[in-house]
Write a protein that holds these residues in place. Structure first.
Motif, PDB file in Angstrom:
ATOM      1  N   VAL A 153      29.764 -17.932   6.843  1.00 46.66           N
ATOM      2  CA  VAL A 153      29.579 -18.418   8.099  1.00 46.66           C
ATOM      3  C   VAL A 153      28.878 -17.001   9.104  1.00 46.66           C
ATOM      4  O   VAL A 153      27.672 -17.016   9.220  1.00 46.66           O
ATOM      5  CB  VAL A 153      30.727 -18.735   9.236  1.00 46.66           C
ATOM      6  N   THR A 154      29.810 -16.012   9.255  1.00 43.03           N
ATOM      7  CA  THR A 154      29.214 -15.031  10.237  1.00 43.03           C
ATOM      8  C   THR A 154      28.156 -14.153   9.704  1.00 43.03           C
ATOM      9  O   THR A 154      27.156 -13.814  10.614  1.00 43.03           O
ATOM     10  CB  THR A 154      30.534 -14.190  10.737  1.00 43.03           C
ATOM     11  N   LYS A 155      28.351 -13.737   8.487  1.00 42.27           N
ATOM     12  CA  LYS A 155      27.314 -12.685   7.931  1.00 42.27           C
ATOM     13  C   LYS A 155      26.142 -13.565   7.493  1.00 42.27           C
ATOM     14  O   LYS A 155      24.981 -12.919   8.114  1.00 42.27           O
ATOM     15  CB  LYS A 155      27.956 -12.112   6.609  1.00 42.27           C
ATOM     16  N   PRO A 156      26.061 -14.501   6.775  1.00 50.01           N
ATOM     17  CA  PRO A 156      24.712 -15.164   6.818  1.00 50.01           C
ATOM     18  C   PRO A 156      24.229 -15.853   7.893  1.00 50.01           C
ATOM     19  O   PRO A 156      22.716 -15.567   8.292  1.00 50.01           O
ATOM     20  CB  PRO A 156      24.983 -16.372   5.880  1.00 50.01           C
ATOM     21  N   SER A 157      24.855 -16.201   8.967  1.00 49.36           N
ATOM     22  CA  SER A 157      24.400 -16.603  10.249  1.00 49.36           C
ATOM     23  C   SER A 157      23.816 -15.563  10.981  1.00 49.36           C
ATOM     24  O   SER A 157      22.789 -15.740  11.906  1.00 49.36           O
ATOM     25  CB  SER A 157      25.232 -17.454  10.990  1.00 49.36           C
ATOM     26  N   SER A 158      24.450 -14.441  10.984  1.00 46.77           N
ATOM     27  CA  SER A 158      23.946 -13.234  11.640  1.00 46.77           C
ATOM     28  C   SER A 158      22.320 -12.893  10.996  1.00 46.77           C
ATOM     29  O   SER A 158      21.546 -12.502  11.882  1.00 46.77           O
ATOM     30  CB  SER A 158      24.911 -12.003  11.408  1.00 46.77           C
ATOM     31  N   PHE A 159      22.314 -12.748   9.593  1.00 49.16           N
ATOM     32  CA  PHE A 159      21.162 -12.530   8.961  1.00 49.16           C
ATOM     33  C   PHE A 159      20.115 -13.636   9.448  1.00 49.16           C
ATOM     34  O   PHE A 159      19.106 -13.056   9.698  1.00 49.16           O
ATOM     35  CB  PHE A 159      21.537 -12.663   7.557  1.00 49.16           C
ATOM     36  N   ALA A 160      20.541 -14.827   9.639  1.00 49.86           N
ATOM     37  CA  ALA A 160      19.520 -15.734   9.948  1.00 49.86           C
ATOM     38  C   ALA A 160      19.223 -15.605  11.570  1.00 49.86           C
ATOM     39  O   ALA A 160      17.720 -15.795  11.668  1.00 49.86           O
ATOM     40  CB  ALA A 160      20.040 -17.186   9.939  1.00 49.86           C
ATOM     41  N   ILE A 161      19.793 -15.322  12.383  1.00 52.68           N
ATOM     42  CA  ILE A 161      19.365 -15.194  13.591  1.00 52.68           C
ATOM     43  C   ILE A 161      18.538 -14.049  13.770  1.00 52.68           C
ATOM     44  O   ILE A 161      17.686 -14.116  14.684  1.00 52.68           O
ATOM     45  CB  ILE A 161      20.636 -14.774  14.529  1.00 52.68           C
ATOM     46  N   ILE A 162      18.605 -12.943  13.092  1.00 58.02           N
ATOM     47  CA  ILE A 162      17.963 -11.539  13.224  1.00 58.02           C
ATOM     48  C   ILE A 162      16.599 -12.134  12.709  1.00 58.02           C
ATOM     49  O   ILE A 162      15.431 -11.546  13.247  1.00 58.02           O
ATOM     50  CB  ILE A 162      18.634 -10.599  12.421  1.00 58.02           C
ATOM     51  N   CYS A 163      16.583 -12.598  11.587  1.00 59.91           N
ATOM     52  CA  CYS A 163      15.277 -13.007  10.864  1.00 59.91           C
ATOM     53  C   CYS A 163      14.430 -14.062  11.807  1.00 59.91           C
ATOM     54  O   CYS A 163      13.221 -14.001  11.804  1.00 59.91           O
ATOM     55  CB  CYS A 163      15.408 -13.447   9.626  1.00 59.91           C
ATOM     56  N   LEU A 164      15.066 -14.906  12.554  1.00 58.29           N
ATOM     57  CA  LEU A 164      14.338 -15.964  13.356  1.00 58.29           C
ATOM     58  C   LEU A 164      13.707 -15.268  14.611  1.00 58.29           C
ATOM     59  O   LEU A 164      12.857 -15.479  15.122  1.00 58.29           O
ATOM     60  CB  LEU A 164      15.371 -16.918  13.747  1.00 58.29           C
ATOM     61  N   SER A 165      14.704 -14.286  15.060  1.00 55.73           N
ATOM     62  CA  SER A 165      14.222 -13.180  16.202  1.00 55.73           C
ATOM     63  C   SER A 165      12.830 -12.613  15.775  1.00 55.73           C
ATOM     64  O   SER A 165      12.052 -12.783  16.411  1.00 55.73           O
ATOM     65  CB  SER A 165      15.186 -12.173  16.618  1.00 55.73           C
ATOM     66  N   PHE A 166      12.990 -11.961  14.600  1.00 58.00           N
ATOM     67  CA  PHE A 166      11.743 -11.263  13.951  1.00 58.00           C
ATOM     68  C   PHE A 166      10.594 -12.441  13.804  1.00 58.00           C
ATOM     69  O   PHE A 166       9.352 -11.965  14.526  1.00 58.00           O
ATOM     70  CB  PHE A 166      12.020 -10.720  12.993  1.00 58.00           C
ATOM     71  N   ALA A 167      10.786 -13.491  13.730  1.00 64.92           N
ATOM     72  CA  ALA A 167       9.553 -14.475  13.591  1.00 64.92           C
ATOM     73  C   ALA A 167       9.259 -14.860  14.593  1.00 64.92           C
ATOM     74  O   ALA A 167       7.837 -14.905  14.805  1.00 64.92           O
ATOM     75  CB  ALA A 167      10.197 -15.756  12.604  1.00 64.92           C
ATOM     76  N   GLU A 168      10.026 -15.107  15.849  1.00 67.14           N
ATOM     77  CA  GLU A 168       9.504 -15.508  16.972  1.00 67.14           C
ATOM     78  C   GLU A 168       8.452 -14.056  17.641  1.00 67.14           C
ATOM     79  O   GLU A 168       7.442 -14.583  18.174  1.00 67.14           O
ATOM     80  CB  GLU A 168      10.514 -15.547  17.993  1.00 67.14           C
ATOM     81  N   TYR A 169       9.042 -12.954  17.462  1.00 65.75           N
ATOM     82  CA  TYR A 169       8.050 -11.901  17.953  1.00 65.75           C
ATOM     83  C   TYR A 169       6.785 -11.813  17.100  1.00 65.75           C
ATOM     84  O   TYR A 169       5.774 -11.414  17.697  1.00 65.75           O
ATOM     85  CB  TYR A 169       9.150 -10.594  18.061  1.00 65.75           C
ATOM     86  N   ALA A 170       6.861 -11.850  15.841  1.00 69.38           N
ATOM     87  CA  ALA A 170       5.849 -11.652  14.845  1.00 69.38           C
ATOM     88  C   ALA A 170       4.782 -12.762  15.295  1.00 69.38           C
ATOM     89  O   ALA A 170       3.575 -12.458  15.084  1.00 69.38           O
ATOM     90  CB  ALA A 170       6.121 -11.750  13.482  1.00 69.38           C
ATOM     91  N   SER A 171       5.055 -13.900  15.489  1.00 74.77           N
ATOM     92  CA  SER A 171       4.115 -14.919  15.685  1.00 74.77           C
ATOM     93  C   SER A 171       3.823 -15.126  16.995  1.00 74.77           C
ATOM     94  O   SER A 171       2.739 -15.587  17.497  1.00 74.77           O
ATOM     95  CB  SER A 171       4.851 -16.355  15.469  1.00 74.77           C
ATOM     96  N   ALA A 172       4.540 -14.470  18.133  1.00 77.86           N
ATOM     97  CA  ALA A 172       4.206 -14.648  19.737  1.00 77.86           C
ATOM     98  C   ALA A 172       2.660 -14.483  19.730  1.00 77.86           C
ATOM     99  O   ALA A 172       2.121 -14.979  20.445  1.00 77.86           O
ATOM    100  CB  ALA A 172       5.128 -14.240  20.318  1.00 77.86           C
TER     101      ALA A 172
END
Length: 503
Positions: free
Chosen positions: A135-154
């Motif tokens: 739960v916590t480690k993989p979801s943390s990994f997912a949150i950070i990469c989603l954040s990267f994707a939002e800023y990279a695509s903005a």
């Protein structure tokens, strides 16, 4: 007699061949041993400066670029928003001081795992490793990469939100690339982390300095009546804390490498006392900078807060903001992946997880199975979830164990009085942190109950089924099923148990 002499001669020849074989393999074995030790203790001889840098570098990641909007959305106005950011820093510091006592009392790496094991036994420790791994480690990994994707695509979608399919595909690609890099080389992952940490501090400095300049120019309109019309309730404060504390997550990272710290009795508390307040100051100043150019409404409408700030302040050099924010988020994701093998190694060594997850690559000396496992689970979390929802459930799960670990400190004050405590925090500090943790966990459930919280708790407790079957009773049929899988994974990934390489 002749037969006896022939037999002795053959035995002698066999021993000589074996000795030659051993000597011929010594350089390779010694080399593997040195490399394995590099993996198992990659942070060896961490001093005070390195400890402070590790805390600052681990905490400052994607959170400060995505959480300001979520914190503001829960409290409504500027004043409570800045108060929440400062309070989160205070709570993180108090929690880290409690962990400092635990870390110097039980000098074992692995974070919360050994403390829960000492205080409450193997079941809570197992549930922690179960929840962390799934739960916590993989979801943390997912949150950070989603954040990267939002800023990279903005930048490619000016004036509108990027499509969700683009964000999720880009996040999945980032997970795959980071997983491959860290599976191939420990050194490459380390070098990449150093570069991205430097990039991270550049963008933080640019935003803070720009905000100070704007304040000096009189840009203070958005701070007038900063507490007016705020929507403060127990539930909203708890959810605002969830999002703020997500940005501070990583305050306990030094406890994962207690065995590698130089003079931990001095450097662990000093790193905490210096590092976390430094991060708190940076976070409050960055939020102030955001509000110098955006009203509360504009900040809530922004898809990427730092990008909007850059467009209004740094034009025509605004392109550097999404670029360096992307570097920062990727650096945070890489750091999460880089350190992922430690908890898996400990849990696998204790027999609490599949043994193959604690194996390391023979050629590259990386925890390839653990890293690939993290990447695969993180991609699963990306498919249905959005960032804010993932953060809420991540924080709900992680603060259950933060609170339980700090409560373990209180329990061991009475049950393990014989343990040496080089650092001893006043008992009121762990009591306060435990009560706040309890409030953070219960407040959203009581004021705004959702079935998702129940599912989260049930999933964590489902680990008991696996513990009873495979750890307590040690059902052998599970080994018969997993042995062929382990054998094929060993051949495919060329991995072996760490002790086979280090012995």
């Amino acid at each position: 007699m002749d037969e006896e002499n022939v037999r002795r001669r053959k035995d002698k020849d066999t021993r000589e061949d074996d000795e030659q074989s051993v000597h011929s393999n010594e350089p390779q074995t010694m080399n593997l041993q040195k490399q394995a030790k590099f993996f198992i203790s990659p942070f060896s001889s961490v001093g005070l400066i390195s400890g402070i840098c590790m805390i600052v570098g681990t905490i400052i990641g994607s959170g400060i670029f995505i959480s300001p909007k979520s914190v503001l959305a829960n409290v409504g106005t500027v004043g409570p928003c800045l108060t929440i950011w400062a309070a989160c820093g205070v709570l993180a510091t108090l929690g880290a001081l409690c962990f400092a006592e635990l870390g110097t009392m039980i000098t074992k790496s692995g974070g919360e795992y050994p403390y829960l094991m000492e205080a409450f036994g193997p079941i809570p420790a197992y549930l922690f490793s179960w929840t962390s791994l799934l739960v916590t480690k993989p979801s943390s990994f997912a949150i950070i990469c989603l954040s990267f994707a939002e800023y990279a695509s903005a930048p490619f979608y000016p004036g509108c939100d990027p499509p969700q399919v683009v964000i999720k595909c880009l996040a999945a690609a980032a997970i795959v690339i980071i997983t491959i890099v860290n599976s191939l080389s420990v050194k490459l992952g380390s070098y990449l982390q150093n570069f991205l940490t430097a990039a991270k501090m550049i963008i933080v400095t640019v935003i803070i300095v720009s905000g100070i300049v704007l304040l000096a120019q009189g840009k203070t309109d958005n701070f007038k009546d900063s507490f007016k019309d705020s929507k403060v309730s127990v539930s909203s404060i708890a959810l605002a804390f969830y999002n703020g504390l997500w940005a501070y997550d990583g305050w306990n990272q030094l406890n994962y490498i207690t065995e590698e710290l130089k003079n931990p009795y001095r450097n662990l508390p000093l790193s905490i006392i210096i590092g976390i307040p430094l991060v708190t100051v940076c976070y409050v100043l960055m939020n102030i900078s955001y509000f110098t150019v955006m009203t509360s409404t504009e900040l809530l409408q922004s898809q990427a807060v730092a990008v909007t700030f850059g467009d209004r302040v740094l034009y025509p050099a605004s392109w550097i903001v999404p670029l360096f924010v992307a570097f920062s988020t990727i650096g945070s994701a890489n750091g999460t992946c880089f350190t992922a093998g430690r908890l898996v190694y400990v849990a696998g060594r204790e027999g609490h997880m599949l043994k193959v997850l604690s194996y390391i690559s023979v050629k590259r000396l990386t925890p390839a199975p653990a890293i690939i496992f993290y990447g695969a689970v993180a991609i699963i979390y990306i498919i249905p979830g959005d960032i804010e929802t993932l953060i809420n459930y991540f924080s709900f799960a992680v603060w259950i164990f933060y609170g339980l670990t700090v409560f373990a400190l209180i329990v061991m004050r009475f049950t393990r009085k014989e343990l040496k405590r080089p650092i001893r925090v006043p008992i009121v500090i762990p009591v306060i942190v435990t009560l706040i943790s309890l409030l953070l966990v219960l407040a959203p459930i009581i004021s705004a109950p959702e079935l998702a919280y129940l599912y989260c708790v049930l999933f964590m407790l489902s680990g008991l089924i696996f513990y009873v079957l495979f750890v307590h009773f040690k059902f052998h049929w599970a080994q018969k099923v997993s042995e062929p899988l382990t054998m094929h994974l060993q051949m495919l990934l060329e991995v072996v148990p760490a002790q086979q390489v280090t012995e």
